[in-house]
Design a protein around this motif. Structure first.
Motif, mmCIF file in Angstrom:
data_model
loop_
_atom_site.group_PDB
_atom_site.id
_atom_site.type_symbol
_atom_site.label_atom_id
_atom_site.label_comp_id
_atom_site.label_asym_id
_atom_site.label_seq_id
_atom_site.Cartn_x
_atom_site.Cartn_y
_atom_site.Cartn_z
ATOM 1 N N UNK A 187 0.767 18.131 47.594
ATOM 2 C CA UNK A 187 1.323 18.030 48.937
ATOM 3 C C UNK A 187 0.996 19.321 49.670
ATOM 4 N N UNK A 188 0.899 19.213 50.993
ATOM 5 C CA UNK A 188 0.682 20.376 51.844
ATOM 6 C C UNK A 188 1.849 20.447 52.819
ATOM 7 N N UNK A 189 2.943 21.078 52.405
ATOM 8 C CA UNK A 189 4.107 21.129 53.291
ATOM 9 C C UNK A 189 3.844 21.935 54.549
ATOM 10 N N UNK A 190 4.439 21.464 55.642
ATOM 11 C CA UNK A 190 4.541 22.286 56.831
ATOM 12 C C UNK A 190 5.829 23.079 56.742
ATOM 13 N N UNK A 191 6.366 23.475 57.879
ATOM 14 C CA UNK A 191 7.616 24.212 57.883
ATOM 15 C C UNK A 191 8.722 23.408 57.214
ATOM 16 N N UNK A 192 9.422 24.032 56.282
ATOM 17 C CA UNK A 192 10.455 23.344 55.515
ATOM 18 C C UNK A 192 11.675 24.246 55.377
ATOM 19 N N UNK A 193 12.851 23.657 55.502
ATOM 20 C CA UNK A 193 14.099 24.410 55.366
ATOM 21 C C UNK A 193 14.369 24.677 53.895
ATOM 22 N N UNK A 194 14.012 25.871 53.431
ATOM 23 C CA UNK A 194 14.228 26.226 52.025
ATOM 24 C C UNK A 194 14.956 27.548 51.862
ATOM 25 N N UNK A 195 15.182 28.275 52.918
ATOM 26 C CA UNK A 195 15.850 29.557 52.808
ATOM 27 C C UNK A 195 14.910 30.708 52.503
ATOM 28 N N UNK A 196 13.620 30.445 52.369
ATOM 29 C CA UNK A 196 12.660 31.516 52.107
ATOM 30 C C UNK A 196 12.506 32.385 53.353
ATOM 31 N N UNK A 197 12.559 33.683 53.163
ATOM 32 C CA UNK A 197 12.355 34.609 54.269
ATOM 33 C C UNK A 197 11.035 35.348 54.075
ATOM 34 N N UNK A 198 10.484 35.824 55.166
ATOM 35 C CA UNK A 198 9.206 36.530 55.134
ATOM 36 C C UNK A 198 9.422 37.971 55.560
ATOM 37 N N UNK A 199 9.004 38.904 54.720
ATOM 38 C CA UNK A 199 9.143 40.331 54.993
ATOM 39 C C UNK A 199 7.935 40.794 55.821
ATOM 40 N N UNK A 200 8.088 40.767 57.125
ATOM 41 C CA UNK A 200 6.980 41.106 58.026
ATOM 42 C C UNK A 200 7.013 42.586 58.383
ATOM 43 N N UNK A 201 5.863 43.211 58.321
ATOM 44 C CA UNK A 201 5.734 44.608 58.718
ATOM 45 C C UNK A 201 5.765 44.700 60.244
ATOM 46 N N UNK A 202 6.727 45.413 60.819
ATOM 47 C CA UNK A 202 6.799 45.527 62.283
ATOM 48 C C UNK A 202 5.506 46.095 62.869
ATOM 49 N N UNK A 203 5.002 45.417 63.877
ATOM 50 C CA UNK A 203 3.806 45.881 64.565
ATOM 51 C C UNK A 203 2.506 45.559 63.871
ATOM 52 N N UNK A 204 2.558 44.854 62.763
ATOM 53 C CA UNK A 204 1.332 44.527 62.023
ATOM 54 C C UNK A 204 0.496 43.514 62.796
ATOM 55 N N UNK A 205 -0.819 43.573 62.586
ATOM 56 C CA UNK A 205 -1.732 42.690 63.316
ATOM 57 C C UNK A 205 -1.590 41.234 62.894
ATOM 58 N N UNK A 206 -1.419 40.981 61.603
ATOM 59 C CA UNK A 206 -1.371 39.607 61.101
ATOM 60 C C UNK A 206 -0.324 38.747 61.776
ATOM 61 N N UNK A 207 0.955 39.144 61.734
ATOM 62 C CA UNK A 207 1.993 38.328 62.376
ATOM 63 C C UNK A 207 1.754 38.136 63.870
ATOM 64 N N UNK A 208 1.249 39.169 64.531
ATOM 65 C CA UNK A 208 0.984 39.056 65.974
ATOM 66 C C UNK A 208 -0.119 38.039 66.246
ATOM 67 N N UNK A 209 -1.172 38.062 65.431
ATOM 68 C CA UNK A 209 -2.281 37.138 65.628
ATOM 69 C C UNK A 209 -1.868 35.696 65.325
#
Length: 255
Positions: A187-209
């Motif tokens: 399966x290729x899930x899209x957004x799913x309510x699982x409680x997983x959080x993502x530790x994003x680096x503030x100001x990083x290029x990846x999340x902004x892109x």
């Protein structure tokens, strides 16, 4: 052809079964009569799922540990064989997110951990159960890939590479063992309510892109919706479905 469509009596391994999609999948298989090995890194979560299954009259056993370690993989496989007589279904669901890092921002530690958990662990466990499936002349593997395995705009570089790898592993397995009674799908899930959080680096290029593309996610799925797709792919109702990557994403893959 058998008319049986449910998992009644089958021996099923579900990884990452202590929470989220894995928990919902373990409960769904058990509700259908399967005997479930609940594999998870979190001992408390795995034990809680086993208790929930047993309280409902089902049969389950917990195995805890890091599936990136061969010893843990061997213990999971041996438990299924010794307790339930073999392995009919393997669900490689355990996985972790990356930090949405772009290639230039990915550390060695982030890359190696994500690839180890998301790709190497499913490979190790699949390799371990295959002799038992081959001896039985049948078996089903269902992997949890991701929308990130279908595109480059759904996660960071490490997670995206790992889930593309899961897609390739699934298809290779399907081709190489289709004449041995073994099927492999994902399966290729899209957004799913699982409680997983993502530790994003503030100001990083990846999340902004990536931010410009995340508006296409649509409604978040419930974990049970992903579990229903997994159980279907493992069932006799899907007996001629092999090598398929099934988006379960409310149409995100179609956008």
């Amino acid at each position: 052809m058998s008319t049986t469509t449910g998992p009644d009596g089958r021996s099923v391994i579900v990884t990452g079964a202590g929470s989220g999609i894995g928990r919902a999948t373990a409960l769904a298989f058990a509700a259908g009569g399967a005997r479930v090995v609940v594999a998870d890194l979190n001992a408390e979560g795995a034990a809680a799922v086993v208790a929930e299954i047993e309280a409902a009259g089902g049969s389950a056993v917990a195995v805890t540990g890091d599936l990136g370690e061969q010893a843990v993989v061997d213990r999971v496989t041996a438990t299924a064989v010794e307790r339930f007589g073999g392995v009919d279904v393997l669900v490689n669901n355990a996985g972790i997110m990356d930090r949405m890092s772009a290639v230039a921002e990915v550390s060695d530690a982030e890359w190696e951990r994500v690839i180890r958990v998301n790709l190497t662990a499913p490979f190790l466990l699949t390799r371990a159960v295959l002799p038992h499936m081959l001896a039985a002349g049948k078996g089903v593997v269902v992997n949890t890939a991701s929308e990130a395995g279908l595109r480059g705009s759904a996660a960071g570089a490490a997670y995206t590479a790992s889930k593309h790898g899961v897609v390739g592993l699934t298809k290779s397995l399907a081709v190489m063992y289709r004449d041995k009674g073994i099927r492999a799908n994902a399966i290729a899930p899209g957004g799913t309510s699982t409680g997983i959080t993502v530790d994003i680096e503030p100001g990083a290029h990846g999340p902004a892109a990536l931010g410009a593309y995340m508006g296409n996610v649509g409604r978040l799925a419930e974990a049970e919706e992903q579990a229903s797709a997994i159980v279907f792919l493992a069932s006799d109702a899907a007996s001629n479905i092999n090598g398929v990557i099934l988006p379960v994403d409310n149409g995100w893959a179609a956008v």
